[in-house]
Design a protein around this motif. Structure first.
Motif, PDB file in Angstrom:
ATOM      1  N   GLY A  45       0.820  -1.202   0.000  1.00 48.05           N
ATOM      2  CA  GLY A  45       0.000   0.000   0.000  1.00 48.05           C
ATOM      3  C   GLY A  45       0.859   1.259   0.000  1.00 48.05           C
ATOM      4  O   GLY A  45       2.051   1.238   0.321  1.00 48.05           O
ATOM      5  N   ASP A  46       0.237   2.373  -0.335  1.00 44.61           N
ATOM      6  CA  ASP A  46       0.947   3.646  -0.454  1.00 44.61           C
ATOM      7  C   ASP A  46       0.932   4.358   0.897  1.00 44.61           C
ATOM      8  O   ASP A  46       0.174   5.305   1.134  1.00 44.61           O
ATOM      9  N   THR A  47       1.796   3.891   1.794  1.00 40.67           N
ATOM     10  CA  THR A  47       1.891   4.462   3.140  1.00 40.67           C
ATOM     11  C   THR A  47       3.355   4.763   3.460  1.00 40.67           C
ATOM     12  O   THR A  47       4.264   4.250   2.798  1.00 40.67           O
ATOM     13  N   ASP A  48       3.578   5.567   4.492  1.00 35.74           N
ATOM     14  CA  ASP A  48       4.948   5.880   4.890  1.00 35.74           C
ATOM     15  C   ASP A  48       5.698   4.620   5.309  1.00 35.74           C
ATOM     16  O   ASP A  48       6.873   4.436   4.953  1.00 35.74           O
ATOM     17  N   SER A  49       5.045   3.755   6.082  1.00 42.47           N
ATOM     18  CA  SER A  49       5.701   2.534   6.541  1.00 42.47           C
ATOM     19  C   SER A  49       5.982   1.591   5.376  1.00 42.47           C
ATOM     20  O   SER A  49       7.027   0.923   5.340  1.00 42.47           O
TER      21      SER A  49
END
Length: 632
Positions: A45-49
């Motif tokens: 997914g497009d997340t910071d983590s």
């Protein structure tokens, strides 16, 4: 660093070489670092983590990391240096899928190839496959074996299916570890033709993740966030810091505890007592790691009442070990008296000592010496005072006139022991251990659950240590787990031999659980097995034969097993990953191969077929009239 960051780092370090599978399966393009990041991208997914994890995988080799110009606090620097420490080499230039001489078809070699300090020819080699307990045992063979791209493609597909079933960010570190174990246990970490390919990708990745999480906790404790300086620009200076803590634990009094049994019902009693100590130790280990904010990734070895774990060398970690040990021994005193004691030892060490160093063996030696010292000085002043005070809680539970028929301790509570025809009464502990042994041999597909009752029911579990609360261990058939959860608060869950997926699953436990059954499918006891030594008419000597197989001097193997006699490079084979793979190979044999040998399954992978031995010259392998019992 937050707990979320710690989990991202653990997963990233564990999966940093996943691109090697993709590369060897001839999928995607680029170096294995590039292919690994590309493979994982759809599951994050497009997340910071998610982006942080991808950077760790994409830039875990020096040349690409140097060009990436990342922020100085990027976790990729930690993964890079942890990879160096785990592998015993500096990964600045050489990368599979880039320049260099690599052979995609190279199989995994037996870790015993280099045991004793020099590579022995010819090497035993494993067939490339996943870890499946129901399949034939994967013995190392002398024959010519090649790893095919088609098999690698099947392993990659298994990973895809798991990551599609549950998003990777939602998986616990223990879940990802179990999945990776299933897929990469017989995959070589390196196919460099200039290296000995005897370290599995699973173990190298696991040790890398253990080192990385320790480094992160150590830096956080010191308030350091410039990972680029410590792990890349000046990593040689960092390697001289005592950033790591090797923790060793050992249960004393095992033999006496296991063999405190009556003649009748001995089989179930032995099974129950032996397994109870095993699950007790695993639960203690998980409690210690959880209290330190870590996972089973940091467990290097457990078996035979002993364990090694790698922790950060921080005041919090050292205090956690001491606190957990004291709590465990206080619990043991109140439940089994002085018969069982958990000895613990700690050895601070540097990365230089873990990274291909002549002094690496001394780290294990210092931990062992610390354990030995602790065994001599068992209890602190407070515990000793309670032991000698007849009014203390420890002694009050024994203040009664009735005696347990098994362990002969005094107790106010006795209950029926064993089956209905045994006509004995025992203390709750001995009676519960027999029930535990009965459950172990009565069902095939089971899991082991640490839980608390939500309301009263008839006793079916055994009391077990749980920090700060009462808990019991239960052997639960997998098909009954949902119903069980309605009446219990599940704290921890272990799969037996087979993989079980779920948030509470800590790990699979390998158990030698073969039993011999009669024509009515009932488990045979020792007296019935002894009768089988006579002929069809009952003539002959009714006796059991005992074969004891034990591994001596395992501690010495950890200290000097891979130290070479070559003067120029004595520690060439002495890497942390190699020691860990050695202990795991031994555990797999004594927990899974023994099951198959007892069943008469003598055919392994490929052409391996051991001819059965019999004084009657039987031509076909038959199930053995045998009971594999762990000897501690």
């Amino acid at each position: 660093m937050t707990q979320g960051d710690q989990r991202v780092l653990a997963k990233a370090a564990l999966l940093h070489d996943i691109g090697k599978l993709v590369y060897r399966a001839n999928q995607l393009s680029g170096t294995h670092s590039q292919r690994g990041a590309e493979f994982l991208k759809p599951f994050l997914g497009d997340t910071d983590s998610g982006r942080e994890l991808l950077r760790c995988v994409r830039y875990h080799h020096g040349r690409e990391l140097d060009k990436a110009k990342l922020e100085k606090d990027d976790l990729a620097y930690i993964v890079y240096e942890a990879d160096n420490i785990a592998s015993g080499v500096d990964r600045r230039t050489l990368e599979e899928g880039g320049e260099g001489t690599f052979d995609k078809e190279m199989p995994l070699y037996s870790v015993f190839s280099a045991f004793g300090g020099s590579a022995q020819a010819p090497f035993g080699k494993y067939h490339l496959r996943g870890l499946n307990e129901e399949d034939r045992f994967n013995y190392p063979l002398q024959e010519s074996i090649k790893a095919s791209s088609d098999t690698y493609a099947r392993l990659v597909q298994i990973l895809k299916e798991n990551f599609q079933r549950k998003p990777l960010p939602l998986m616990s570190c223990n879940e990802v570890l179990r999945i990776y174990e299933d897929v990469t246990s017989f995959v070589p970490s390196s196919t460099n033709t200039g290296e000995l390919a005897d370290i599995s990708l699973y173990m190298h990745s696991k040790v890398t993740a253990a080192v990385a999480t320790c480094m992160a906790a150590y830096f956080a404790d010191q308030g350091r966030a410039d990972y680029k300086s410590a792990c890349f620009d000046k990593n040689k200076e960092f390697r001289q810091e005592e950033a790591f803590l090797l923790v060793s634990g050992d249960l004393s009094g095992i033999q006496d505890f296991i063999y405190t049994i009556p003649t009748k019902g001995a089989l179930k009693s032995l099974r129950g007592r032996s397994f109870y100590l095993e699950i007790l130790m695993e639960n203690i280990i998980d409690g210690l790691l959880q209290d330190a904010g870590l996972s089973r990734i940091n467990l290097l070895y457990s078996g035979g009442g002993h364990f090694y774990a790698l922790l950060p060398n921080t005041e919090a970690a050292r205090a956690s070990v001491a606190k957990q040990q004291q709590a465990v021994n206080a619990w043991l005193l109140s439940h089994v008296g002085t018969r069982i004691y958990l000895a613990a030892g700690m050895a601070p060490c540097t990365a230089a000592e873990l990274l291909q160093s002549d002094s690496q063996g001394s780290v294990f030696a210092r931990a062992s010496q610390s354990v030995g010292k602790d065994k001599i000085q068992r209890y602190d002043a407070e515990m000793l005072s309670a032991l000698f005070d007849e009014r203390s809680g420890i002694n009050a539970v024994h203040d009664a006139t009735r005696e347990c028929a098994i362990c002969h301790t005094s107790t106010a509570d006795l209950e029926p022991y064993g089956d209905s025809d045994m006509d004995q009464e025992a203390c709750p502990m001995c009676a519960g251990l027999y029930r535990l042994g009965h459950m172990l041999v009565s069902y095939v597909d089971t899991c082991f659950v640490i839980a608390k009752k939500t309301h009263y029911k008839e006793p079916s579990g055994m009391p077990i240590y749980n920090w700060g609360d009462k808990a019991s261990v239960y052997v639960v058939p997998v098909k009954e787990l949902t119903a069980f959860a309605k009446d219990h608060d599940i704290l921890r869950l272990y799969g037996k031999n087979k993989a079980v997926t779920g948030e509470l699953v800590n790990q699979r436990l390998w158990v030698a659980d073969y039993v011999c059954r009669d024509e009515q499918r009932q488990v045979m006891d020792f007296s019935q097995l002894a009768d089988l030594s006579a002929d069809a008419e009952g003539k002959g000597i009714h006796r059991l034969a005992v074969l004891r197989a034990d591994v001596d001097n395992l501690g010495a193997a950890f200290i000097s097993g891979f130290i070479s006699d070559e003067e120029k490079n004595r520690s060439h084979y002495a890497t942390l990953s190699r020691y860990s793979d050695l202990s795991r190979a031994l555990s797999l044999f004594f927990k899974t191969a023994v099951n198959k040998l007892a069943k008469g399954e003598l055919r392994g992978q490929g052409t391996y077929l051991q001819q059965p031995f019999s004084i009657w010259q039987e031509k076909e392998a038959q199930p053995r009239a045998a009971e594999p019992l762990p000897v501690k």
